[in-house]
Design a protein around this motif. Structure first.
Motif, PDB file in Angstrom:
ATOM      1  N   LEU A   1       0.830  -1.202   0.000  1.00  0.00           N
ATOM      2  CA  LEU A   1       0.000   0.000   0.000  1.00  0.00           C
ATOM      3  C   LEU A   1       0.864   1.251   0.000  1.00  0.00           C
ATOM      4  CD1 LEU A   1      -2.838  -0.612   2.635  1.00  0.00           C
ATOM      5  CD2 LEU A   1      -3.082  -0.432   0.184  1.00  0.00           C
TER       6      LEU A   1
ATOM      7  N   ARG B   1      -0.710   7.141   0.421  1.00  0.00           N
ATOM      8  CA  ARG B   1      -1.992   7.723   0.009  1.00  0.00           C
ATOM      9  C   ARG B   1      -3.115   6.696   0.145  1.00  0.00           C
ATOM     10  NH1 ARG B   1      -1.967  11.590  -4.166  1.00  0.00           N
ATOM     11  NH2 ARG B   1      -3.891  12.662  -3.818  1.00  0.00           N
ATOM     12  N   ASP B   2      -2.875   5.441  -0.297  1.00  0.00           N
ATOM     13  CA  ASP B   2      -3.878   4.379  -0.185  1.00  0.00           C
ATOM     14  C   ASP B   2      -4.182   4.072   1.276  1.00  0.00           C
ATOM     15  OD1 ASP B   2      -4.017   4.147  -2.945  1.00  0.00           O
ATOM     16  OD2 ASP B   2      -2.615   2.455  -3.028  1.00  0.00           O
TER      17      ASP B   2
ATOM     18  N   SER C   1      -6.227   6.826   2.721  1.00  0.00           N
ATOM     19  CA  SER C   1      -7.578   6.738   2.168  1.00  0.00           C
ATOM     20  C   SER C   1      -8.401   5.698   2.927  1.00  0.00           C
ATOM     21  CB  SER C   1      -7.498   6.388   0.679  1.00  0.00           C
ATOM     22  OG  SER C   1      -8.784   6.236   0.149  1.00  0.00           O
ATOM     23  N   LYS C   2      -7.786   4.546   3.249  1.00  0.00           N
ATOM     24  CA  LYS C   2      -8.482   3.509   4.018  1.00  0.00           C
ATOM     25  C   LYS C   2      -8.821   4.010   5.422  1.00  0.00           C
ATOM     26  CE  LYS C   2      -7.444  -0.876   3.500  1.00  0.00           C
ATOM     27  NZ  LYS C   2      -6.709  -2.152   3.507  1.00  0.00           N
TER      28      LYS C   2
END
Length: 142
Positions: free
Chosen positions: A2, A5-6, A9-10
């Protein structure tokens, strides 16, 4: 792997979900307990099996706002719902058990935040490995 940013986001998505749940839940312990059980599709019987708290006690907690609640039972019930730690602390507070500052309470808070996916029995094993005197409900014990 990951990206940052990912991952963020989660976290934002989970935070929004928890905030939505906090906006929806009722004010009382019993109604909030019922809300989480319905939301998660867990019956009183299943919660009893997971928590080692009798169906009669769970029913009493849900239906009688003045029911005398035991801290170990409330913790076991909250733990057995596998709630997010924020929601777990919310339910504990609604039962009238604000987090204390004694070593056992701080250790319980540590378990809430660092071992939310453990079972009641796993939490008890961790507690037993310390010098802290605290017992969650055991099998067939209320």
């Amino acid at each position: 792997k990951l990206t940052r940013r990912d991952e963020l986001s989660k976290v934002v998505s989970a935070s929004e979900n928890i905030a939505d749940i906090l906006d929806e839940i009722p004010e009382s312990f019993g109604k909030t307990l019922r809300y989480h059980m319905n939301r998660l599709g867990i019956s009183e019987e299943e919660l009893s099996f997971r928590s080692h708290v009798s169906v009669q006690t769970i029913s009493k907690y849900i239906n009688q706002s003045n029911a005398d609640k035991k801290y170990p039972n409330v913790l076991a019930i909250c733990k057995s719902l596998y709630l997010n730690p924020i929601l777990m602390e919310n339910l504990i507070d609604k039962a009238g058990f604000a987090m204390k500052k004694d070593p056992a309470a701080v250790f319980i808070r540590f378990l809430i935040w660092n071992h939310p996916d453990d079972s009641v029995d796993e939490w008890q094993r961790k507690i037993d490995e310390t010098n802290l005197k605290f017992n969650l409900p055991g099998k067939n014990i209320d």
